[in-house]
Design an enzyme around this catalytic site. Structure first.
Site, PDB file in Angstrom:
ATOM      1  N   ASN A 298      59.214  37.257  50.050  1.00 14.24           N
ATOM      2  CA  ASN A 298      58.423  38.302  50.671  1.00 14.24           C
ATOM      3  C   ASN A 298      59.355  38.802  51.937  1.00 14.24           C
ATOM      4  O   ASN A 298      60.032  38.003  52.507  1.00 14.24           O
ATOM      5  CB  ASN A 298      57.186  37.880  50.835  1.00 14.24           C
ATOM      6  CG  ASN A 298      56.168  39.049  50.863  1.00 14.24           C
ATOM      7  OD1 ASN A 298      56.096  40.015  50.051  1.00 14.24           O
ATOM      8  ND2 ASN A 298      55.079  39.071  51.712  1.00 14.24           N
TER       9      ASN A 298
ATOM     10  N   ALA B  96      63.607  41.485  47.659  1.00 16.07           N
ATOM     11  CA  ALA B  96      63.318  40.761  46.241  1.00 16.07           C
ATOM     12  C   ALA B  96      64.595  41.200  45.506  1.00 16.07           C
ATOM     13  O   ALA B  96      65.167  40.451  44.630  1.00 16.07           O
ATOM     14  CB  ALA B  96      61.859  41.335  45.932  1.00 16.07           C
TER      15      ALA B  96
ATOM     16  N   CYS C 246      34.173  60.832  28.064  1.00 18.37           N
ATOM     17  CA  CYS C 246      34.217  60.524  26.699  1.00 18.37           C
ATOM     18  C   CYS C 246      35.389  59.467  26.264  1.00 18.37           C
ATOM     19  O   CYS C 246      35.509  59.135  25.131  1.00 18.37           O
ATOM     20  CB  CYS C 246      34.610  61.667  26.079  1.00 18.37           C
ATOM     21  SG  CYS C 246      36.318  62.449  26.579  1.00 18.37           S
TER      22      CYS C 246
ATOM     23  N   CYS D 161      39.335  59.446  30.863  1.00 14.02           N
ATOM     24  CA  CYS D 161      38.075  60.365  30.978  1.00 14.02           C
ATOM     25  C   CYS D 161      36.732  59.453  31.224  1.00 14.02           C
ATOM     26  O   CYS D 161      36.456  58.463  30.309  1.00 14.02           O
ATOM     27  CB  CYS D 161      37.675  61.433  30.119  1.00 14.02           C
ATOM     28  SG  CYS D 161      36.097  62.168  30.293  1.00 14.02           S
TER      29      CYS D 161
ATOM     30  N   SER E 102      54.145  40.401  47.961  1.00 11.40           N
ATOM     31  CA  SER E 102      52.715  40.658  47.960  1.00 11.40           C
ATOM     32  C   SER E 102      52.445  39.919  49.248  1.00 11.40           C
ATOM     33  O   SER E 102      52.636  38.927  49.793  1.00 11.40           O
ATOM     34  CB  SER E 102      51.903  39.956  47.143  1.00 11.40           C
ATOM     35  OG  SER E 102      50.477  39.907  47.121  1.00 11.40           O
TER      36      SER E 102
ATOM     37  N   CYS F 248      38.542  66.372  32.140  1.00 13.05           N
ATOM     38  CA  CYS F 248      38.930  66.044  30.805  1.00 13.05           C
ATOM     39  C   CYS F 248      38.987  67.534  30.010  1.00 13.05           C
ATOM     40  O   CYS F 248      37.820  68.260  30.159  1.00 13.05           O
ATOM     41  CB  CYS F 248      37.903  65.161  30.153  1.00 13.05           C
ATOM     42  SG  CYS F 248      38.176  64.957  28.407  1.00 13.05           S
TER      43      CYS F 248
ATOM     44  N   HIS G  27      45.394  45.039  37.851  1.00 15.34           N
ATOM     45  CA  HIS G  27      44.955  46.094  38.374  1.00 15.34           C
ATOM     46  C   HIS G  27      45.069  47.470  37.489  1.00 15.34           C
ATOM     47  O   HIS G  27      45.022  48.519  38.081  1.00 15.34           O
ATOM     48  CB  HIS G  27      45.265  46.154  39.911  1.00 15.34           C
ATOM     49  CG  HIS G  27      44.933  45.392  41.034  1.00 15.34           C
ATOM     50  ND1 HIS G  27      45.546  45.152  42.051  1.00 15.34           N
ATOM     51  CD2 HIS G  27      43.825  44.367  40.727  1.00 15.34           C
ATOM     52  CE1 HIS G  27      44.839  44.187  42.628  1.00 15.34           C
ATOM     53  NE2 HIS G  27      44.094  43.729  41.722  1.00 15.34           N
TER      54      HIS G  27
HETATM   55  P1  NAD Z   1      50.882  44.808  50.034  1.00 13.23           P
HETATM   56  O1  NAD Z   1      51.341  46.430  50.366  1.00 13.23           O
HETATM   57  O2  NAD Z   1      49.631  44.695  50.724  1.00 13.23           O
HETATM   58  O3  NAD Z   1      52.218  43.940  50.642  1.00 13.23           O
HETATM   59  C1  NAD Z   1      53.335  44.137  50.211  1.00 13.23           C
HETATM   60  C2  NAD Z   1      54.374  43.084  50.448  1.00 13.23           C
HETATM   61  O4  NAD Z   1      55.535  43.206  50.028  1.00 13.23           O
HETATM   62  C3  NAD Z   1      54.312  42.923  51.966  1.00 13.23           C
HETATM   63  O5  NAD Z   1      54.255  41.535  52.446  1.00 13.23           O
HETATM   64  C4  NAD Z   1      55.869  43.483  52.234  1.00 13.23           C
HETATM   65  O6  NAD Z   1      56.311  42.511  53.319  1.00 13.23           O
HETATM   66  C5  NAD Z   1      56.504  42.810  51.040  1.00 13.23           C
HETATM   67  N1  NAD Z   1      57.629  43.635  50.710  1.00 13.23           N
HETATM   68  C6  NAD Z   1      57.888  45.061  50.676  1.00 13.23           C
HETATM   69  N2  NAD Z   1      59.084  45.551  50.124  1.00 13.23           N
HETATM   70  C7  NAD Z   1      59.645  44.199  49.824  1.00 13.23           C
HETATM   71  C8  NAD Z   1      61.015  43.753  49.372  1.00 13.23           C
HETATM   72  N3  NAD Z   1      61.715  44.799  48.891  1.00 13.23           N
HETATM   73  N4  NAD Z   1      61.229  42.620  48.870  1.00 13.23           N
HETATM   74  C9  NAD Z   1      60.205  41.566  49.094  1.00 13.23           C
HETATM   75  N5  NAD Z   1      58.986  41.822  49.809  1.00 13.23           N
HETATM   76  C10 NAD Z   1      58.626  43.047  50.019  1.00 13.23           C
HETATM   77  O7  NAD Z   1      50.890  44.766  48.343  1.00 13.23           O
HETATM   78  P2  NAD Z   1      50.165  43.949  47.547  1.00 13.23           P
HETATM   79  O8  NAD Z   1      49.794  42.427  47.957  1.00 13.23           O
HETATM   80  O9  NAD Z   1      50.467  44.021  46.227  1.00 13.23           O
HETATM   81  O10 NAD Z   1      48.642  44.608  47.650  1.00 13.23           O
HETATM   82  C11 NAD Z   1      48.336  46.046  47.333  1.00 13.23           C
HETATM   83  C12 NAD Z   1      47.675  46.466  46.346  1.00 13.23           C
HETATM   84  O11 NAD Z   1      48.331  47.933  45.939  1.00 13.23           O
HETATM   85  C13 NAD Z   1      47.866  45.660  45.138  1.00 13.23           C
HETATM   86  O12 NAD Z   1      46.778  45.507  44.594  1.00 13.23           O
HETATM   87  C14 NAD Z   1      48.475  46.843  43.939  1.00 13.23           C
HETATM   88  O13 NAD Z   1      47.558  47.251  43.012  1.00 13.23           O
HETATM   89  C15 NAD Z   1      48.421  48.174  44.769  1.00 13.23           C
HETATM   90  N6  NAD Z   1      49.672  48.742  44.772  1.00 13.23           N
HETATM   91  C16 NAD Z   1      50.645  48.740  43.727  1.00 13.23           C
HETATM   92  C17 NAD Z   1      51.820  49.522  43.796  1.00 13.23           C
HETATM   93  C18 NAD Z   1      52.602  49.704  42.840  1.00 13.23           C
HETATM   94  O14 NAD Z   1      52.244  49.415  41.612  1.00 13.23           O
HETATM   95  N7  NAD Z   1      54.038  49.669  42.771  1.00 13.23           N
HETATM   96  C19 NAD Z   1      52.131  50.201  44.859  1.00 13.23           C
HETATM   97  C20 NAD Z   1      51.417  50.241  45.949  1.00 13.23           C
HETATM   98  C21 NAD Z   1      50.036  49.499  45.627  1.00 13.23           C
END
Ligand code: NAD
Length: 261
Positions: free
Chosen positions: A222, A240, A134, A131, A197, A156, A123
């Site tokens: 998770n 985690a 450009c 931008c 996730s 930009c 992602h």
């Molecule tokens: P999600 O928010 O849908 O799910 C997060 C999962 O992580 C949940 O199931 C939750 O129970 C679990 N979780 C939360 N804290 C935890 C921990 N400390 N240890 C273990 N598990 C934990 O996230 P997703 O499935 O990644 O989908 C969300 C989308 O949002 C992704 O596509 C991502 O690109 C984006 N996103 C990214 C960030 C980042 O870059 N840090 C932050 C928010 C959202």
């Protein structure tokens, strides 16, 4: 079985594997202070995801304004990797990491010491702002300073085009090469570890499915249920940042025991 036994079982799987793919989501970064999207108190409990599609962003000033408020809020401070990121980086040093496939846009795996070539960012990476006219790229820090000075919708500096964080928005295509490489690695690993996730955002969530279909073992770390829990060889419900360091410590001692035998 208590959690200790499950962690031991997971460590044994890592120890016996030749090619481990770690698939991460927002949950791997919550202990660094970045909220995830779907947990209670997560980003979607305060913002409406409908406002954050690519189409809305490019066509509506108001959507862009809301987006920059969210960016200003989430990235108000510098984030550091947490023990989960460091444990994954340690797996790499132990020769136990093929690659990380991540949905995250926060750069924290690289900051924890994993080389850029081993991190497939499905992602994108919000540390850069691009931008749309450009193509000029700005570091997030630079644009954050402009937000801090009161700009609501930064544009930009070169051509006044629309600036967009370089992460993939809803309704936007994933970077094709990164997606192809991720599918390849998922299909060729012998162990996939899902960390933090919900596994509901596609096509990213297909990665562990591809791994399992190709015969890989599956570990899930998770804090809530996922649609793939039934396929997991080891399901570790918990933080985690607590579970992964313990698992990697056990892998380490198995490896050093093996050396001395
Ligand atoms: P999600 O928010 O849908 O799910 C997060 C999962 O992580 C949940 O199931 C939750 O129970 C679990 N979780 C939360 N804290 C935890 C921990 N400390 N240890 C273990 N598990 C934990 O996230 P997703 O499935 O990644 O989908 C969300 C989308 O949002 C992704 O596509 C991502 O690109 C984006 N996103 C990214 C960030 C980042 O870059 N840090 C932050 C928010 C959202």
């Amino acid at each position: 079985m208590d959690i200790e036994n499950y962690i031991e079982k997971a460590a044994e799987l890592v120890y016996r594997s030749q090619s481990v793919v770690v698939f991460t989501g927002a949950g791997v970064s919550t202990e660094s202070g970045i909220p995830d999207f779907r947990s209670p108190g997560g980003v979607w409990s305060r913002y409406d995801p409908e406002d954050f599609t690519y189409q809305r962003f490019v066509s509506s000033q108001e959507a862009r304004r809301k987006h920059w408020i969210m960016i200003g809020e989430i990235f108000a401070k510098e984030y550091e990797p947490n023990p989960a990121h460091y444990a994954i980086a340690e797996m790499d040093r132990l020769g136990k990491l093929d690659c990380i496939i991540t949905q995250n846009v926060d750069n924290l795996h690289q900051k924890a010491g994993v080389s850029v070539e081993k991190v497939f960012e499905l992602h994108g990476n919000t540390m850069w702002i691009k931008c749309l006219s450009c193509g000029r790229r700005y570091p997030m820090g630079e644009v954050k300073k402009r937000l801090g000075k009161g700009e609501e919708i930064p544009d930009c500096l070169e051509c006044h085009g629309i600036l967009k964080p370089d992460g993939v928005f809803f309704g936007e295509a994933l970077p094709q090469k990164v997606l192809n490489d991720s599918i390849f690695h998922a299909q060729h690993c012998d162990l996939c570890i899902v960390v933090g996730s919900t596994l509901v955002v596609y096509p990213a969530a297909y990665m562990p499915v591809y791994a399992v279909q190709a015969g890989a073992k599956l570990i899930i770390v998770n804090m809530s249920d996922t649609p793939m829990d039934h396929s997991a060889d080891v399901l570790l419900m918990g933080k985690a940042g607590e579970i992964l360091p313990q698992m990697v410590e056990r892998v380490k001692s198995k490896l050093s025991q093996n050396k001395t035998e």
